[in-house]
Design a protein around this motif. Structure first.
Motif, PDB file in Angstrom:
ATOM      1  N   ILE A 113      21.738 -13.877   7.541  1.00  0.00           N
ATOM      2  CA  ILE A 113      21.987 -13.509   6.140  1.00  0.00           C
ATOM      3  C   ILE A 113      20.674 -13.147   5.449  1.00  0.00           C
ATOM      4  O   ILE A 113      19.694 -13.883   5.499  1.00  0.00           O
ATOM      5  N   ASP A 114      20.675 -11.985   4.787  1.00  0.00           N
ATOM      6  CA  ASP A 114      19.518 -11.551   4.020  1.00  0.00           C
ATOM      7  C   ASP A 114      19.712 -11.774   2.520  1.00  0.00           C
ATOM      8  O   ASP A 114      18.735 -11.976   1.788  1.00  0.00           O
ATOM      9  N   LEU A 116      22.500 -13.724  -0.225  1.00  0.00           N
ATOM     10  CA  LEU A 116      23.668 -14.590  -0.381  1.00  0.00           C
ATOM     11  C   LEU A 116      23.946 -14.834  -1.858  1.00  0.00           C
ATOM     12  O   LEU A 116      23.047 -15.222  -2.607  1.00  0.00           O
ATOM     13  N   ALA A 132      24.202 -22.310   5.167  1.00  0.00           N
ATOM     14  CA  ALA A 132      23.837 -20.924   5.468  1.00  0.00           C
ATOM     15  C   ALA A 132      22.574 -20.841   6.323  1.00  0.00           C
ATOM     16  O   ALA A 132      21.643 -21.629   6.175  1.00  0.00           O
ATOM     17  N   SER A 133      22.571 -19.853   7.222  1.00  0.00           N
ATOM     18  CA  SER A 133      21.394 -19.563   8.039  1.00  0.00           C
ATOM     19  C   SER A 133      20.860 -18.195   7.637  1.00  0.00           C
ATOM     20  O   SER A 133      21.635 -17.254   7.451  1.00  0.00           O
ATOM     21  N   PHE A 134      19.549 -18.098   7.544  1.00  0.00           N
ATOM     22  CA  PHE A 134      18.966 -16.857   7.063  1.00  0.00           C
ATOM     23  C   PHE A 134      18.168 -16.148   8.145  1.00  0.00           C
ATOM     24  O   PHE A 134      17.737 -16.755   9.123  1.00  0.00           O
ATOM     25  N   ALA A 139      15.107 -14.404   2.913  1.00  0.00           N
ATOM     26  CA  ALA A 139      16.371 -14.069   2.259  1.00  0.00           C
ATOM     27  C   ALA A 139      16.255 -14.274   0.754  1.00  0.00           C
ATOM     28  O   ALA A 139      15.316 -14.898   0.261  1.00  0.00           O
ATOM     29  N   VAL A 141      18.658 -15.681  -2.443  1.00  0.00           N
ATOM     30  CA  VAL A 141      19.866 -16.428  -2.805  1.00  0.00           C
ATOM     31  C   VAL A 141      20.091 -16.292  -4.307  1.00  0.00           C
ATOM     32  O   VAL A 141      19.157 -16.469  -5.092  1.00  0.00           O
ATOM     33  N   ARG A 166      13.428 -23.646   6.234  1.00  0.00           N
ATOM     34  CA  ARG A 166      14.081 -23.263   4.990  1.00  0.00           C
ATOM     35  C   ARG A 166      13.209 -23.704   3.801  1.00  0.00           C
ATOM     36  O   ARG A 166      13.228 -24.853   3.393  1.00  0.00           O
TER      37      ARG A 166
END
Length: 218
Positions: A113-114, A116, A132-134, A139, A141, A166
């Motif tokens: 994910i880039d 969210l 969530a995994s980025f 990313a 958010v 993260r």
């Protein structure tokens, strides 16, 4: 490699979203989010939506994905929400990918994910962010309706700064619509497999609602 900002892409997405949402009042949130998603050239854009939510944010994200040639995924909790979402988006000749199920569970299936977008009004938004995994590029958010809940930059950072990869580089509250909380998650550091926290500096954060001050180590 890190996310790279493109003013040209952001401007194009902003203007196209203005045109698409011109029948809606107060759609500035959608235009801003669209510009951010396109400006950061997001390859995978993910949002959560359920029956009763506004559709303008989804329109903006769909517009952004056309400019980035990326994938736009909307997570909905049930088939009824899916039916209404698809019907609303079809009015604008848009057909994002829709995934049905518990958002916290579904988001775990998406690992690059880039960009969210979650809704702070939803009780599960924090769990979705945690799950969530980025991507390795980092990313962005976005938390919608941020002014409708008691939140601080300290609280948002606590969902990410867990001693691993993260980590929030910066975050800001924007007084647009009902408030947007925007955070930039750091890109993965090459060769950083230990997960150890590096020594940093102390930063003072102030809760916007209570005025209470916090000291956190960055």
């Amino acid at each position: 490699m890190k996310l790279v900002w493109s003013p040209e892409m952001a401007t194009k997405a902003f203007m196209d979203t203005v045109k698409s949402c011109e029948l809606y009042q107060g759609s500035s949130v959608s235009e801003l989010i669209s510009a951010m998603a396109a400006g950061w050239n997001a390859s995978l854009i993910v949002e959560t939506w359920c029956l009763g939510d506004v559709i303008t944010t989804s329109i903006g994200l769909a517009v952004a994905s056309t400019h980035t040639c990326g994938r736009h995924v909307c997570i909905v909790p049930n088939q009824e929400s899916r039916t209404m979402y698809v019907k609303a988006m079809q009015k604008y000749s848009m057909a994002p990918e829709v995934m049905v199920g518990d958002p916290e569970t579904v988001v775990k299936k998406l690992d690059i994910i880039d960009f969210l977008v979650v809704d702070s009004k939803k009780h599960d938004f924090a769990r979705v962010l945690k799950a969530a995994s980025f991507g390795h590029r980092g990313a962005v958010v976005v938390c919608k309706n941020a002014s409708l809940r008691v939140v601080s930059d300290f609280h948002l950072r606590s969902l990410f700064d867990d001693g691993g990869s993260r980590r929030i580089v910066r975050s800001v509250f924007l007084p647009v619509g009902n408030g947007l909380e925007v955070a930039h998650v750091a890109a993965a550091e090459s060769g950083s497999g230990s997960g150890k926290v590096k020594n940093g500096r102390w930063i003072k954060r102030v809760d916007r609602e209570s005025g209470e001050e916090f000291l956190i180590r960055k």
